[in-house]
Design an enzyme around this catalytic site. Structure first.
Site: not given
Ligand code: UDP
Length: 329
Positions: A11, A33, A52, A74, A141
């Site tokens: 996004y 993806l 990554i 990412a 997170y």
């Protein structure tokens, strides 16, 4: 200059790529993806599909391309998921960044702009939040993003790398072209969920708690247009290119809106009554998160151009109305 955008199919990543290409920059994208969309990859960017955490993949991108700076998006970013599967977040966000930094150091690439979050602060000490306030994340997170910031700090000291960490508040809205926008699965964010009601995909919007200590009892957040966030990344790359030191900046408008105000604005924009149903609080939601972005404005020269909530929601509505299923056909 050549910029490597990790997570450039996601996004905020895809919107940043669009702005970079509009500014005439050469852009390379790497994305696995997993949550990004191939349709969001700008046709003028060179695209590498890979992860990554895969050192050989990251090395291959740096061997093939002459990269001046990296912008790193990412990562996994769902608060709820991070609480039920914390190790997924440590693996992808922290371990992925470790592998990336190992490869950058080995290739002598020394500039990185990093997508961080207001979730690094946890429950705020005061409003508006400044970069020097305490960081005590209340979810995995935010904790992994803070760990990533610290990894940059120590790697910078040891290897002469420089970084800019951008702590976003609530990213929202969509590109003016209507070609790219927000498309998460599952969707957990307030504005796209509200817009599912006028899009006939949901009967009502749930309001998570109306007993907070705020003017109407619902949570206050600082909503910032994704294009304004994208512009801040470009300014941060320029800041590093000019030889400036590593730094951390908040990105928000400095104005908070309650959940009820956001719903009311969406009713005005869409002309739909959008029924709302009050439900219990969502675990881990602070009552208020509003940024002080004085530092980004002063040092980076950042000036958000789409601060009006109606404009933000109208841009999101343009995207969701035309793409009710996101990028899926
Ligand atoms: N929210 C809500 N209903 C929803 C989704 C979110 O009331 O269906 C509230 C949420 O509790 C928070 C605000 O909207 O106060 C913004 O939530 P979002 O998940 O968009 O972003 P966050 O602030 O968690 O980063």
């Amino acid at each position: 200059m050549s910029i490597l955008v990790l997570g450039g199919a996601g996004y905020i990543g895809s919107h940043t790529v669009y702005e970079l290409i509009d500014a005439g920059e050469d852009v390379v994208i790497a994305d696995n993806l997993e949550t990004g969309h191939i349709e969001a990859v700008h046709p003028k960017a060179r695209f590498y599909k890979g992860d990554i955490r895969d050192r050989a993949f990251v090395d291959c991108v740096f061997d093939n391309e002459k990269i001046d700076a990296v912008i790193h998006f990412a990562a996994n970013s769902l608060v709820g998921e991070s609480m039920v599967d914390p190790l997924k977040y440590y693996d992808n966000n922290v371990n992925g960044t470790k592998v990336l930094l190992q490869s950058m150091v080995a290739h002598g690439i020394d500039k990185i702009v990093f997508s961080s979050t207001a979730a690094t602060y946890g429950e705020p000490e005061k409003i508006p939040i400044e970069e020097t306030d305490k960081t005590e994340p209340t979810n995995t997170y935010g904790e992994t993003k803070l760990s990533m910031e610290k990894m940059f700090k120590w790697t910078a000291k040891a290897h002469g790398l420089r970084f800019v960490s951008l702590r976003y508040f609530n990213a929202c809205g969509a590109h003016k072209s209507g070609e790219i926008g927000e498309a998460h699965s599952p969707e957990t964010h307030l504005i796209p969920l509200i817009l599912q009601v006028p899009n006939n995909q949901r009967e009502f919007i749930s309001v998570f708690g109306d007993d907070y200590d705020t003017k109407d009892g619902t949570c206050i957040r600082d909503y910032i247009h994704v294009t304004d966030l994208a512009q801040a990344h470009i300014l941060a790359v320029k800041y590093l290119m000019a030889g400036n030191e590593s730094n951390i900046f908040n990105l928000g408008n400095g104005v908070g809106f309650t959940v009820q105000e956001v719903i009311e604005t969406a009713r005005k924009v869409t002309g739909h009554p959008i029924p709302a149903k009050i439900e219990g609080r969502r675990a881990g939601d602070p009552a208020q998160l509003v940024a002080s972005s004085v530092k980004a404005r002063t040092i980076l020269g950042w000036n958000p151009e789409h601060a009006d909530l109606e404009e933000i929601i109208a841009s999101a509505w343009k995207w969701h109305k035309a793409h009710p299923h996101g990028y899926a056909k």
